[in-house]
Scaffold this active site. Sequence first.
Site, PDB file in Angstrom:
ATOM      1  N   HIS A  43       0.856  -1.187   0.000  1.00  0.00           N
ATOM      2  CA  HIS A  43       0.000   0.000   0.000  1.00  0.00           C
ATOM      3  C   HIS A  43       0.897   1.243   0.000  1.00  0.00           C
ATOM      4  CE1 HIS A  43      -3.944   1.945   1.610  1.00  0.00           C
ATOM      5  NE2 HIS A  43      -3.192   2.850   1.007  1.00  0.00           N
ATOM      6  N   GLU A  70      -2.570  -1.682  -3.169  1.00  0.00           N
ATOM      7  CA  GLU A  70      -3.656  -0.886  -2.608  1.00  0.00           C
ATOM      8  C   GLU A  70      -3.286   0.592  -2.629  1.00  0.00           C
ATOM      9  OE1 GLU A  70      -5.148  -4.013   0.853  1.00  0.00           O
ATOM     10  OE2 GLU A  70      -4.028  -2.219   1.414  1.00  0.00           O
ATOM     11  N   HIS A 190      -8.064  -5.735   7.358  1.00  0.00           N
ATOM     12  CA  HIS A 190      -7.842  -4.698   8.369  1.00  0.00           C
ATOM     13  C   HIS A 190      -8.133  -5.255   9.760  1.00  0.00           C
ATOM     14  CE1 HIS A 190      -6.699  -0.441   8.804  1.00  0.00           C
ATOM     15  NE2 HIS A 190      -7.234  -0.592  10.001  1.00  0.00           N
TER      16      HIS A 190
END
Length: 238
Positions: A43, A70, A190
């Site tokens: 990410h 991401e 998450h």
Amino acid sequence: MTKLSVNINKIATLRNSRGGDVPNVVQFAKDVQEFGAEGVTIHPRPDERHIRYQDARDLKPVVYTEYNIEGNPVKSFIDLVLEVRPTQVTLVPDAEDAITSNAGWDTIKHKDFLIDVISEFQRNNIRTSIFVDPVLEQIEGAKETGTDRIELYTEAFAHQYGLGNESAIKPYADCAELANKLGLGVNAGHDLSLDNIKFFSDNIPGLLEVSIGHALVAESLYLGVENVIQMYLRKLKK
């Protein structure tokens, strides 16, 4: 079986804290795949405070499983993804100064924007996923964007499950069921961990992939990376 994608951002954070190249993120990506991980997730953020844009390029030749990038689809991110061409791009509406991702897309409000971005990635044969909260209307909105998959934002589940509230799984199960009916693939991520991953995966129909980074790296400090990956794989097995 649900695929395990290892998010290696924390490895880059550790590397950057000393300004050198230890630990090496490319080697770590090679290792987690050798240990059984079925994907690698990164990410990159515009300030490159952990994963750098060059890391995304350097990882491309060595990720032979699923390569998932991401990020917030600002122009620099879009250009990077189109250059690297990972297996999957996951669109996340995080602010530049956010410590970590903290909300899913409003797929209704941002429908036109998401359609434009998603269609560009799909024209380049990159599978798309969008980060969403477990709200049925947002799943319906996601379908309208043309995305291939959704990624359920699981922080609320993880927090409530940690308090003993197993009913926190219901909105996620309901959203996954709707996504399946609409022909959307379902990912999740998450705050998933060894403590909650089995309960979550057992109760989410059609769960294709989980992306886990912070907890996996923290658990590995005590238990070892190879061991922890194998523990996740056993818990994800149906």
